[in-house]
Write a protein that holds these residues in place. Structure first.
Motif, PDB file in Angstrom:
ATOM      1  N   LEU A 128      16.580  54.917  35.364  1.00 17.84           N
ATOM      2  CA  LEU A 128      17.353  55.610  34.333  1.00 17.84           C
ATOM      3  C   LEU A 128      17.381  57.125  34.538  1.00 17.84           C
ATOM      4  O   LEU A 128      18.287  57.800  34.051  1.00 17.84           O
ATOM      5  CB  LEU A 128      16.786  55.289  32.946  1.00 17.84           C
ATOM      6  N   THR A 134      22.965  57.635  32.712  1.00 17.22           N
ATOM      7  CA  THR A 134      21.743  57.764  31.916  1.00 17.22           C
ATOM      8  C   THR A 134      21.021  59.073  32.217  1.00 17.22           C
ATOM      9  O   THR A 134      20.458  59.688  31.310  1.00 17.22           O
ATOM     10  CB  THR A 134      20.812  56.568  32.169  1.00 17.22           C
ATOM     11  N   TRP A 154      13.412  46.362  25.449  1.00 13.41           N
ATOM     12  CA  TRP A 154      13.832  45.933  26.779  1.00 13.41           C
ATOM     13  C   TRP A 154      13.418  44.476  26.893  1.00 13.41           C
ATOM     14  O   TRP A 154      12.259  44.160  27.150  1.00 13.41           O
ATOM     15  CB  TRP A 154      13.180  46.781  27.852  1.00 13.41           C
ATOM     16  N   GLU A 236      18.448  41.925  26.581  1.00 16.61           N
ATOM     17  CA  GLU A 236      19.140  43.190  26.314  1.00 16.61           C
ATOM     18  C   GLU A 236      18.202  44.344  26.612  1.00 16.61           C
ATOM     19  O   GLU A 236      16.987  44.224  26.480  1.00 16.61           O
ATOM     20  CB  GLU A 236      19.588  43.269  24.853  1.00 16.61           C
ATOM     21  N   ALA A 238      18.074  48.353  25.372  1.00 15.43           N
ATOM     22  CA  ALA A 238      18.713  49.339  24.504  1.00 15.43           C
ATOM     23  C   ALA A 238      17.694  50.377  24.065  1.00 15.43           C
ATOM     24  O   ALA A 238      16.506  50.073  23.894  1.00 15.43           O
ATOM     25  CB  ALA A 238      19.330  48.663  23.280  1.00 15.43           C
ATOM     26  N   GLU A 249      22.775  56.748  21.453  1.00 15.38           N
ATOM     27  CA  GLU A 249      22.404  55.511  22.136  1.00 15.38           C
ATOM     28  C   GLU A 249      22.509  55.681  23.643  1.00 15.38           C
ATOM     29  O   GLU A 249      23.492  56.231  24.160  1.00 15.38           O
ATOM     30  CB  GLU A 249      23.307  54.360  21.680  1.00 15.38           C
ATOM     31  N   PRO A 251      23.496  55.141  27.212  1.00 17.88           N
ATOM     32  CA  PRO A 251      24.692  54.467  27.737  1.00 17.88           C
ATOM     33  C   PRO A 251      24.332  53.387  28.756  1.00 17.88           C
ATOM     34  O   PRO A 251      23.216  53.351  29.277  1.00 17.88           O
ATOM     35  CB  PRO A 251      25.472  55.596  28.406  1.00 17.88           C
ATOM     36  N   ARG A 252      25.271  52.538  29.042  1.00 15.73           N
ATOM     37  CA  ARG A 252      25.075  51.516  30.068  1.00 15.73           C
ATOM     38  C   ARG A 252      25.141  52.150  31.450  1.00 15.73           C
ATOM     39  O   ARG A 252      25.736  53.207  31.645  1.00 15.73           O
ATOM     40  CB  ARG A 252      26.152  50.431  29.946  1.00 15.73           C
ATOM     41  N   TRP A 253      24.526  51.485  32.401  1.00 13.56           N
ATOM     42  CA  TRP A 253      24.573  51.944  33.780  1.00 13.56           C
ATOM     43  C   TRP A 253      24.833  50.731  34.667  1.00 13.56           C
ATOM     44  O   TRP A 253      24.539  49.595  34.301  1.00 13.56           O
ATOM     45  CB  TRP A 253      23.267  52.624  34.179  1.00 13.56           C
ATOM     46  N   ASP A 254      25.414  50.978  35.820  1.00 11.99           N
ATOM     47  CA  ASP A 254      25.794  49.890  36.723  1.00 11.99           C
ATOM     48  C   ASP A 254      24.979  49.934  37.999  1.00 11.99           C
ATOM     49  O   ASP A 254      25.084  50.878  38.785  1.00 11.99           O
ATOM     50  CB  ASP A 254      27.281  49.979  37.080  1.00 11.99           C
TER      51      ASP A 254
END
Length: 307
Positions: A128, A134, A154, A236, A238, A249, A251-254
């Motif tokens: 992250l 992130t 997590w 999940e 978060a 919050e 964010p999502r990461w790929d």
């Protein structure tokens, strides 16, 4: 003495498991600014296979790989990683470590001490902190300040019913669970934003689940629920911050390949400038100290000072 980096630093890879094959090897082989100098593994046949797929050579002798490299990336179980990282640092190689650095404070302290004594650069790959969305978010929230509460969960399903993940075969993950595998991810966000941890309350939940309540130097508190045994439908990751400016919050990461490439860049920068990265071996030591304290707190069922 630390090795001098040329125009295209040579980085060797230690490890041949799924994490090395899916993340480390492709990131290093595809990085335009470095050369993947070779692969070493505890299983020579696996090292040969991964090296061939990555366009480099396999080494049977890890010291020979150290000699042929300016830096090494380690994708090994933590308590296998730690002594090899010490040897790499003593050979003058800069080190790109995986999290956790070790599952004992003594092991992590030896790594940090060897890095300091040799004057080599170090980076601990906390995903992250290097994944672009992130990493930027963490910097923004640290600059914003005013946070009084952090909440994270997590919920990995590695050991949930029906899981077919190849990471489930990892003995150290089976033994240490989510606290040690995904706990570093959560801490790597909370510490820069909320400050170091000063006290911990921890209780065990179902399976490998741990519930943590943390107090931070900023005065804020945070909570984290960590597991690798959640049902697949409940999995999940978060994290949310609450403060004077409202809520934020994560964010999502790929994926992790791009993030690992950024960690490589961070190691090269630290080696060339002499400026320690924020996620260096000392930070890795602090993560191990906190996780060790949390583990003890969960076993004892009481609050424990984390100073």
């Amino acid at each position: 003495m630390a090795k001098h980096l040329g125009a295209k630093p040579r980085i060797g890879l230690l490890g041949t498991g799924p994490w090395a094959g899916r993340t480390h090897a492709p990131a290093l082989a595809g990085h335009p600014g470095v050369e993947l100098s070779g692969v070493w593994g505890r299983r020579p046949e696996a090292a040969a296979e991964l090296a061939a797929a990555s366009g480099t050579r396999a080494y049977d002798d890890v010291d020979a790989l150290f000699a042929a490299s300016d830096a090494v990336a380690l994708a090994l179980p933590p308590d296998v990683q730690a002594p090899l990282a010490v040897r790499a640092a003593e050979a003058g190689c800069h080190v790109l470590l995986d999290k956790p650095v070790a599952t004992t404070v003594a092991g992590a302290r030896e790594v940090a001490g060897a890095v300091e004594a040799a004057g080599v650069a170090s980076v601990v790959f906390c995903t992250l902190r290097f994944a672009e969305p992130t990493a930027r978010w963490i910097e923004e929230q640290t600059a914003t300040g005013g946070w009084f509460l952090g909440e994270a969960h997590w919920l990995g399903s590695l050991y949930g019913a029906g899981s077919s993940s190849e990471y489930a075969a990892s003995p150290w993950r089976r033994e240490k669970g989510g606290l040690w595998d995904v706990g570093p991810h959560v801490l790597s966000v909370f510490l820069p934003v909320l400050g170091d941890v000063t006290a911990i309350t921890a209780v065990p939940g179902p399976g490998d689940t741990h519930h943590l309540v943390l107090r931070h130097t900023s005065g804020a508190s945070s909570t984290a629920t960590l597991t690798l045994g959640a049902p697949a439908a409940a999995a999940e990751a978060a994290l949310t911050l609450y403060g004077t400016g409202g809520r934020a919050e994560l964010p999502r990461w790929d994926g992790a390949v791009g993030a690992f490439g950024a960690a490589v860049d961070a190691l090269v920068t630290a080696a060339r400038t002499g400026e320690p990265d924020a996620c260096d071996a000392r930070f890795g030591l602090r993560l191990t100290e906190i996780l060790t304290t949390a583990e003890a707190a969960a076993q004892e069922g009481r609050a424990v000072s984390a100073g």
